[in-house]
Design a protein around this motif. Structure first.
Motif, PDB file in Angstrom:
ATOM      1  N   ASN A 101     -16.145  24.049  -7.301  1.00  0.00           N
ATOM      2  CA  ASN A 101     -17.059  25.058  -7.728  1.00  0.00           C
ATOM      3  C   ASN A 101     -16.448  26.088  -8.704  1.00  0.00           C
ATOM      4  O   ASN A 101     -15.242  26.626  -8.389  1.00  0.00           O
ATOM      5  N   ALA A 102     -16.958  26.664  -9.621  1.00  0.00           N
ATOM      6  CA  ALA A 102     -16.400  27.356 -10.616  1.00  0.00           C
ATOM      7  C   ALA A 102     -17.490  28.400 -11.396  1.00  0.00           C
ATOM      8  O   ALA A 102     -18.450  27.933 -11.432  1.00  0.00           O
ATOM      9  N   ASN A 103     -17.012  29.330 -11.851  1.00  0.00           N
ATOM     10  CA  ASN A 103     -17.937  30.211 -12.559  1.00  0.00           C
ATOM     11  C   ASN A 103     -17.647  30.165 -14.247  1.00  0.00           C
ATOM     12  O   ASN A 103     -16.611  30.174 -14.663  1.00  0.00           O
ATOM     13  N   LEU A 104     -18.750  29.740 -14.942  1.00  0.00           N
ATOM     14  CA  LEU A 104     -18.692  29.774 -16.291  1.00  0.00           C
ATOM     15  C   LEU A 104     -19.673  30.214 -16.812  1.00  0.00           C
ATOM     16  O   LEU A 104     -20.992  29.950 -16.486  1.00  0.00           O
ATOM     17  N   LEU A 105     -19.667  31.128 -17.934  1.00  0.00           N
ATOM     18  CA  LEU A 105     -20.644  32.120 -18.557  1.00  0.00           C
ATOM     19  C   LEU A 105     -21.573  32.707 -17.360  1.00  0.00           C
ATOM     20  O   LEU A 105     -22.591  32.491 -17.708  1.00  0.00           O
ATOM     21  N   ASP A 106     -21.020  33.088 -16.452  1.00  0.00           N
ATOM     22  CA  ASP A 106     -21.742  33.796 -15.241  1.00  0.00           C
ATOM     23  C   ASP A 106     -22.570  32.949 -14.580  1.00  0.00           C
ATOM     24  O   ASP A 106     -23.463  33.586 -13.801  1.00  0.00           O
ATOM     25  N   ILE A 107     -22.311  31.495 -14.432  1.00  0.00           N
ATOM     26  CA  ILE A 107     -23.228  30.595 -13.134  1.00  0.00           C
ATOM     27  C   ILE A 107     -22.168  29.884 -12.752  1.00  0.00           C
ATOM     28  O   ILE A 107     -21.157  29.645 -13.324  1.00  0.00           O
ATOM     29  N   GLU A 108     -22.575  29.114 -11.685  1.00  0.00           N
ATOM     30  CA  GLU A 108     -21.832  28.282 -11.128  1.00  0.00           C
ATOM     31  C   GLU A 108     -21.909  26.831 -11.589  1.00  0.00           C
ATOM     32  O   GLU A 108     -23.063  26.456 -11.828  1.00  0.00           O
ATOM     33  N   VAL A 109     -20.766  26.154 -11.918  1.00  0.00           N
ATOM     34  CA  VAL A 109     -20.746  24.894 -12.404  1.00  0.00           C
ATOM     35  C   VAL A 109     -19.785  24.090 -11.402  1.00  0.00           C
ATOM     36  O   VAL A 109     -19.275  24.789 -10.844  1.00  0.00           O
ATOM     37  N   HIS A 110     -19.791  22.929 -11.776  1.00  0.00           N
ATOM     38  CA  HIS A 110     -18.846  22.169 -10.903  1.00  0.00           C
ATOM     39  C   HIS A 110     -17.965  21.224 -11.948  1.00  0.00           C
ATOM     40  O   HIS A 110     -18.257  20.735 -12.972  1.00  0.00           O
ATOM     41  N   ILE A 111     -16.412  21.348 -11.580  1.00  0.00           N
ATOM     42  CA  ILE A 111     -15.566  20.917 -12.411  1.00  0.00           C
ATOM     43  C   ILE A 111     -14.935  19.677 -11.483  1.00  0.00           C
ATOM     44  O   ILE A 111     -14.397  19.989 -10.291  1.00  0.00           O
ATOM     45  N   LEU A 112     -15.113  18.648 -12.251  1.00  0.00           N
ATOM     46  CA  LEU A 112     -14.345  17.459 -11.327  1.00  0.00           C
ATOM     47  C   LEU A 112     -12.874  17.392 -11.747  1.00  0.00           C
ATOM     48  O   LEU A 112     -12.424  17.182 -13.136  1.00  0.00           O
ATOM     49  N   ALA A 113     -12.202  17.173 -10.925  1.00  0.00           N
ATOM     50  CA  ALA A 113     -10.658  17.083 -11.210  1.00  0.00           C
ATOM     51  C   ALA A 113     -10.035  15.607 -11.002  1.00  0.00           C
ATOM     52  O   ALA A 113     -10.382  15.337  -9.718  1.00  0.00           O
ATOM     53  N   TYR A 114      -9.206  15.191 -11.774  1.00  0.00           N
ATOM     54  CA  TYR A 114      -8.720  13.799 -11.673  1.00  0.00           C
ATOM     55  C   TYR A 114      -7.122  13.683 -11.793  1.00  0.00           C
ATOM     56  O   TYR A 114      -6.667  14.339 -12.648  1.00  0.00           O
ATOM     57  N   ALA A 115      -6.673  12.924 -11.236  1.00  0.00           N
ATOM     58  CA  ALA A 115      -5.229  12.167 -11.549  1.00  0.00           C
ATOM     59  C   ALA A 115      -4.184  13.375 -11.183  1.00  0.00           C
ATOM     60  O   ALA A 115      -3.292  13.293 -11.859  1.00  0.00           O
ATOM     61  N   PHE A 116      -4.476  14.286 -10.523  1.00  0.00           N
ATOM     62  CA  PHE A 116      -3.704  15.315 -10.129  1.00  0.00           C
ATOM     63  C   PHE A 116      -2.755  14.970  -8.956  1.00  0.00           C
ATOM     64  O   PHE A 116      -2.811  13.852  -8.267  1.00  0.00           O
ATOM     65  N   GLU A 117      -1.473  15.825  -8.851  1.00  0.00           N
ATOM     66  CA  GLU A 117      -0.536  15.532  -8.105  1.00  0.00           C
ATOM     67  C   GLU A 117      -1.127  16.295  -6.570  1.00  0.00           C
ATOM     68  O   GLU A 117      -1.259  17.513  -6.616  1.00  0.00           O
ATOM     69  N   PRO A 118      -1.685  15.673  -5.638  1.00  0.00           N
ATOM     70  CA  PRO A 118      -2.409  16.348  -4.421  1.00  0.00           C
ATOM     71  C   PRO A 118      -1.525  17.283  -3.671  1.00  0.00           C
ATOM     72  O   PRO A 118      -2.061  18.375  -3.141  1.00  0.00           O
ATOM     73  N   GLU A 119       0.011  17.266  -3.838  1.00  0.00           N
ATOM     74  CA  GLU A 119       0.699  18.029  -2.963  1.00  0.00           C
ATOM     75  C   GLU A 119       1.076  19.359  -4.064  1.00  0.00           C
ATOM     76  O   GLU A 119       1.803  20.117  -3.713  1.00  0.00           O
ATOM     77  N   HIS A 120       0.718  19.394  -5.074  1.00  0.00           N
ATOM     78  CA  HIS A 120       1.159  20.448  -6.068  1.00  0.00           C
ATOM     79  C   HIS A 120       0.598  21.824  -5.563  1.00  0.00           C
ATOM     80  O   HIS A 120      -0.769  21.927  -5.117  1.00  0.00           O
ATOM     81  N   HIS A 121       1.316  22.989  -5.646  1.00  0.00           N
ATOM     82  CA  HIS A 121       0.759  24.107  -4.996  1.00  0.00           C
ATOM     83  C   HIS A 121      -0.352  24.832  -5.799  1.00  0.00           C
ATOM     84  O   HIS A 121      -1.060  25.240  -5.667  1.00  0.00           O
ATOM     85  N   SER A 122      -0.579  24.482  -7.056  1.00  0.00           N
ATOM     86  CA  SER A 122      -1.787  24.977  -8.050  1.00  0.00           C
ATOM     87  C   SER A 122      -2.861  24.601  -7.492  1.00  0.00           C
ATOM     88  O   SER A 122      -4.063  25.253  -7.727  1.00  0.00           O
ATOM     89  N   ILE A 123      -3.251  23.238  -7.022  1.00  0.00           N
ATOM     90  CA  ILE A 123      -4.254  22.694  -6.766  1.00  0.00           C
ATOM     91  C   ILE A 123      -4.736  23.106  -5.217  1.00  0.00           C
ATOM     92  O   ILE A 123      -5.769  22.785  -4.984  1.00  0.00           O
ATOM     93  N   LYS A 124      -3.711  23.447  -4.306  1.00  0.00           N
ATOM     94  CA  LYS A 124      -4.095  23.669  -2.982  1.00  0.00           C
ATOM     95  C   LYS A 124      -5.284  24.549  -2.825  1.00  0.00           C
ATOM     96  O   LYS A 124      -6.147  24.385  -1.803  1.00  0.00           O
ATOM     97  N   PRO A 125      -5.388  25.793  -3.553  1.00  0.00           N
ATOM     98  CA  PRO A 125      -6.408  26.427  -3.150  1.00  0.00           C
ATOM     99  C   PRO A 125      -7.941  25.910  -3.344  1.00  0.00           C
ATOM    100  O   PRO A 125      -8.924  26.386  -2.447  1.00  0.00           O
ATOM    101  N   TYR A 126      -7.912  24.751  -4.003  1.00  0.00           N
ATOM    102  CA  TYR A 126      -9.340  24.170  -4.297  1.00  0.00           C
ATOM    103  C   TYR A 126      -9.455  22.959  -3.272  1.00  0.00           C
ATOM    104  O   TYR A 126     -10.414  22.370  -3.474  1.00  0.00           O
ATOM    105  N   LEU A 127      -8.485  22.829  -2.184  1.00  0.00           N
ATOM    106  CA  LEU A 127      -8.646  21.783  -1.370  1.00  0.00           C
ATOM    107  C   LEU A 127      -8.755  22.112   0.023  1.00  0.00           C
ATOM    108  O   LEU A 127      -8.501  21.579   0.966  1.00  0.00           O
ATOM    109  N   GLN A 128      -9.549  23.256   0.098  1.00  0.00           N
ATOM    110  CA  GLN A 128      -9.395  23.960   1.482  1.00  0.00           C
ATOM    111  C   GLN A 128     -11.063  23.939   2.369  1.00  0.00           C
ATOM    112  O   GLN A 128     -11.439  24.578   3.035  1.00  0.00           O
ATOM    113  N   ARG A 129     -11.661  22.944   1.696  1.00  0.00           N
ATOM    114  CA  ARG A 129     -13.184  22.403   2.117  1.00  0.00           C
ATOM    115  C   ARG A 129     -14.078  23.761   1.983  1.00  0.00           C
ATOM    116  O   ARG A 129     -15.169  23.482   2.469  1.00  0.00           O
ATOM    117  N   LYS A 130     -13.896  24.471   1.090  1.00  0.00           N
ATOM    118  CA  LYS A 130     -14.730  25.388   0.637  1.00  0.00           C
ATOM    119  C   LYS A 130     -14.677  26.192  -0.722  1.00  0.00           C
ATOM    120  O   LYS A 130     -13.506  26.138  -1.055  1.00  0.00           O
TER     121      LYS A 130
END
Length: 228
Positions: A101-130
């Protein structure tokens, strides 16, 4: 980490090549880049999803649970076992995936992420089930985090939001998005097929902003060939 990242880079390059070939006939029997398991709001167990993916003959796909990769990790382990027990069989390519979930133009949109390194620190905040809040909830930061983890970011079902896709896609492109979910079945038809008018509009916008076209069923039910 370096070894994983080299593998992620190769996986991302392969995905770019696939995205360049996606058309209205790609989903749901060749490729499918949007599906959910019981690890978010879907009904499929990862093992059941994988059995279907093999039976359908998918060449490549991604599991995109909301803010979780638990289903993907179990599916990946299932696939490794299956490969071991079925030597010589052609195996589908399973990319890492998540829906954010993300804010774009002041509304909520959904961004699909692919082919990322699951252990990378930058993606961790988005893998917390909320969903995240504050700066991490802004689309530009979501996209940047996906890129830092070696992945690609795609705007999910662009014609399903409170703002028009004619506004959202240029805004997402400006923030560095890689693609749009061009081929999507907005009215949940059976059999699944992408909505003709929206697909045409998305292709035109994707072309204008040099974005990849992707496709997905957004499966939440028990069949990978349907949305619900």
């Amino acid at each position: 980490m370096a070894v994983n990242f080299a593998r992620t880079t190769a996986s991302t390059e392969l995905l770019k090549q696939v995205f360049q070939s996606i058309d209205a006939q790609s989903c749901p029997r060749l490729f499918n880049f949007h599906m959910h398991t019981v690890y978010s709001d879907g009904r499929l167990q990862p093992s059941g999803l994988m059995e279907q993916a093999i039976a359908i003959g998918l060449k490549g796909f991604a599991i995109t649970d909301h803010h979780s990769i638990a289903g993907y990790q179990l599916a990946q382990a299932w696939l490794e076992d299956w490969k071991w027990n079925n030597p010589g069989e052609s195996t589908p390519h399973l990319w890492s995936g998540v829906e954010i979930n993300a804010n774009l133009l002041d509304i909520e949109v959904h961004i699909l992420a692919y082919a990322f390194e699951p252990e990378h620190h930058s993606i961790k905040p988005y893998l917390q089930r909320k969903a995240t809040t504050g700066k991490e909830y802004q689309a530009s930061n979501v996209i940047a985090a996906v890129h830092q983890a070696g992945g690609l970011a795609v705007l999910a079902h662009p014609a399903r939001y409170k703002r028009s896709h004619f506004d959202l896609i240029p805004a997402a492109a400006q923030k560095g998005i890689d693609g749009v979910e061009t081929f999507y079945a907005y009215n949940n038809p059976n059999p699944w097929q992408p909505s003709a008018l929206e697909s045409q509009q998305m292709q035109k916008l994707a072309d204008e902003y040099s974005l990849f076209n992707t496709c997905g069923t957004d499966t939440h039910g028990l069949s990978l060939l349907q949305r619900l």
